[in-house]
Design an enzyme around this catalytic site. Structure first.
Site, PDB file in Angstrom:
ATOM      1  N   ARG A   1       0.872  -1.181   0.000  1.00  0.00           N
ATOM      2  CA  ARG A   1       0.000   0.000   0.000  1.00  0.00           C
ATOM      3  C   ARG A   1       0.903   1.223   0.000  1.00  0.00           C
ATOM      4  NH1 ARG A   1       2.369   1.777   3.766  1.00  0.00           N
ATOM      5  NH2 ARG A   1       0.938   3.517   3.738  1.00  0.00           N
ATOM      6  N   GLY A   2       0.262   2.391  -0.153  1.00  0.00           N
ATOM      7  CA  GLY A   2       1.035   3.614  -0.333  1.00  0.00           C
ATOM      8  C   GLY A   2       1.098   3.895  -1.835  1.00  0.00           C
ATOM      9  N   ALA A   3       0.817   5.144  -2.210  1.00  0.00           N
ATOM     10  CA  ALA A   3       0.618   5.448  -3.630  1.00  0.00           C
ATOM     11  C   ALA A   3       1.781   5.025  -4.536  1.00  0.00           C
ATOM     12  CB  ALA A   3       0.305   6.942  -3.782  1.00  0.00           C
TER      13      ALA A   3
ATOM     14  N   ARG B   1      -7.596  -0.299  -6.702  1.00  0.00           N
ATOM     15  CA  ARG B   1      -7.876   0.776  -5.723  1.00  0.00           C
ATOM     16  C   ARG B   1      -8.108   2.074  -6.510  1.00  0.00           C
ATOM     17  NH1 ARG B   1      -4.327   1.195  -0.381  1.00  0.00           N
ATOM     18  NH2 ARG B   1      -6.220   2.183   0.371  1.00  0.00           N
TER      19      ARG B   1
ATOM     20  N   GLN C   1      -1.534   2.402  10.078  1.00  0.00           N
ATOM     21  CA  GLN C   1      -0.266   2.456   9.331  1.00  0.00           C
ATOM     22  C   GLN C   1       0.805   3.231  10.095  1.00  0.00           C
ATOM     23  OE1 GLN C   1      -3.294   3.006   8.041  1.00  0.00           O
ATOM     24  NE2 GLN C   1      -3.422   2.556   5.866  1.00  0.00           N
TER      25      GLN C   1
ATOM     26  N   ASP D   1      -2.192  10.867  -2.116  1.00  0.00           N
ATOM     27  CA  ASP D   1      -2.598   9.854  -3.099  1.00  0.00           C
ATOM     28  C   ASP D   1      -3.003  10.475  -4.420  1.00  0.00           C
ATOM     29  OD1 ASP D   1      -2.919   8.528  -0.353  1.00  0.00           O
ATOM     30  OD2 ASP D   1      -2.912   6.888  -1.801  1.00  0.00           O
TER      31      ASP D   1
ATOM     32  N   ASN E   1      -5.465  12.344   0.732  1.00  0.00           N
ATOM     33  CA  ASN E   1      -4.517  11.505   1.482  1.00  0.00           C
ATOM     34  C   ASN E   1      -5.317  10.724   2.523  1.00  0.00           C
ATOM     35  OD1 ASN E   1      -1.767  10.661   2.007  1.00  0.00           O
ATOM     36  ND2 ASN E   1      -1.915  11.759   3.936  1.00  0.00           N
TER      37      ASN E   1
HETATM   38  O1  MRU Z   1      -4.433   3.237   2.337  1.00  0.00           O
HETATM   39  P1  MRU Z   1      -2.962   3.438   2.207  1.00  0.00           P
HETATM   40  O2  MRU Z   1      -2.174   2.890   3.334  1.00  0.00           O
HETATM   41  O3  MRU Z   1      -2.458   2.992   0.839  1.00  0.00           O
HETATM   42  O4  MRU Z   1      -2.788   5.034   2.238  1.00  0.00           O
HETATM   43  C1  MRU Z   1      -1.492   5.563   2.138  1.00  0.00           C
HETATM   44  C2  MRU Z   1      -1.460   7.028   2.223  1.00  0.00           C
HETATM   45  O5  MRU Z   1      -2.460   7.683   2.365  1.00  0.00           O
HETATM   46  C3  MRU Z   1      -0.132   7.687   2.025  1.00  0.00           C
HETATM   47  O6  MRU Z   1      -0.047   8.858   2.775  1.00  0.00           O
HETATM   48  C4  MRU Z   1       0.050   8.022   0.541  1.00  0.00           C
HETATM   49  O7  MRU Z   1      -0.256   6.926  -0.265  1.00  0.00           O
HETATM   50  C5  MRU Z   1       1.444   8.466   0.250  1.00  0.00           C
HETATM   51  S1  MRU Z   1       2.637   7.169   0.427  1.00  0.00           S
HETATM   52  C6  MRU Z   1       4.133   7.852   0.014  1.00  0.00           C
END
Ligand code: MRU
Length: 355
Positions: A47-49, A90, A197, A238, A248
């Site tokens: 996960r994470g963009a 997603r 997270q 995101d 985000n």
């Molecule tokens: O649902 P997630 O854990 O994928 O959400 C992640 C975030 O919101 C992060 O802040 C974003 O993706 C940036 S990661 C460098």
């Protein structure tokens, strides 16, 4: 580099660190099929963009690597189907769509006229996305350095570190680079309900890096700003719309409001791949709504009465007016973002020169 790899490609196998099990267990899962990768993205194995973008690119690389297609046209059809499946994994992080488009554009090069040529090009593009991500994140960290006072008390939301990217991270990367460059820093980490997270992943990363940190519950940020004193908030994103509105992890908007009320600078760390110039404002950003179980349960333990109605928005949009600056790998954008983001994005994708 980090002591772990969130994402790793090796000869037709995509290996992902299963982030659902951290910090208690470090287990890697192997994938050979794009459909499994789409499911892994949906289930938040990774996960994470930026990490989602890289994983999706390798999902296409798996299709190209394992294809039995008899000719180039059949492989292109297979890739288009795989891309469609991956796009559905997603909705909010634009990096997913950005990475898929980038690989598909490369595969569509008319000069690639054989299965082998397309296979090599797709894998090379996925590898390029992977390698560029680390450079991008480091550049964000170094660009942010002048904004970080010595003895900085940071407030950070969610996880934006090496786990959320290929390595280094974006907002967490800013904290890491400030620390590596000798600034004394302390990071307050929002636990980040409901999937924690911050408590599980950011604390795990900062512990390994020996960066001083303290986990707080999400609702404590205002109290901390009023009492302890926070020097700056840093968050990831995101999707950033052309006017600077930023999607985000849920809770980011509340944090921005608290920062605004206390005069605390609120910075968004944004690779340009997360800026979506096709959307005028944040109202157009699709917000993922996830399974209510993420809210009704912590692990296997149910915390609400049976059948409690739940709204589990995974992201929110922080209006641009609450954002002090957006830090990218090619520079820092300040308001008005309509102008500054357009100017930065052109540096990455220059308009064709017809002179
Ligand atoms: O649902 P997630 O854990 O994928 O959400 C992640 C975030 O919101 C992060 O802040 C974003 O993706 C940036 S990661 C460098």
């Amino acid at each position: 580099m980090s002591s772990f790899n969130s994402i790793e490609w090796k000869e037709g196998v995509l290996r992902l660190l299963d982030q659902r099990l951290l910090p208690h267990e470090t287990r890697y899962l192997d994938y050979t099929d794009h459909g499994e990768v789409a499911q892994a993205i949906h289930d938040m194995v990774t996960r994470g963009a930026p990490a989602i973008g890289a994983a999706a690119a390798y999902g296409l690389a798996l299709t190209a690597y394992h294809t039995q297609a008899p000719d180039a046209a059949s492989l292109c059809t297979e890739l288009a189907e795989a891309a469609e499946t991956l796009r559905k994994s997603r909705p909010t992080a634009v990096n997913l769509f950005w990475a898929i488009e980038r690989v598909m554009k490369r595969a569509a090069d008319p000069a690639l006229d054989s299965v082998q040529a397309i296979r090599e090009a797709v894998i090379a593009e996925a590898n390029a996305i992977y390698e560029e991500d680390v450079k991008t994140n480091k550049a964000i960290g170094y660009n942010a350095l002048p904004l970080v006072p010595d003895k900085a008390k940071f407030l950070h939301h969610c996880n934006t570190g090496s786990l959320a990217t290929v390595d280094y991270g974006t907002a967490l990367g800013i904290i890491r680079i400030a620390h590596e460059e000798g600034k004394q820093v302390h990071a307050y980490l929002d636990e980040t309900r409901p999937r924690l997270q911050g408590a599980r992943l950011s604390a795990w990363e900062l512990k390994q890096l020996n960066i001083p940190h303290t986990v707080i519950v999400d609702g404590a940020s205002g109290h901390l700003m009023r009492t302890v004193g926070i020097d700056l908030c840093v968050v990831g994103c995101d999707r950033v719309a052309a006017n600077g509105d930023t999607a985000n992890k849920i809770g980011t908007y509340n944090l921005a409001l608290a920062a605004h009320a206390h005069g605390v600078p609120f910075y968004v760390a944004a690779p340009t791949s997360t800026i979506d110039m096709s959307l005028k404002t944040g109202d157009e950003i699709p917000i993922e709504v996830r399974n209510p179980r993420e809210v009704t349960h912590i692990g296997d333990c149910q915390i609400t009465p049976d059948d409690t109605p739940v709204a589990n928005f995974a992201f929110d949009v922080t209006p641009a007016k609450y954002i002090t600056a957006i830090i990218t790998e090619v520079g820092i954008a300040y308001p008005p973002y309509e102008d500054s983001l357009a100017e930065l994005v052109v540096r990455v994708n220059p308009a064709p020169d017809f002179s």
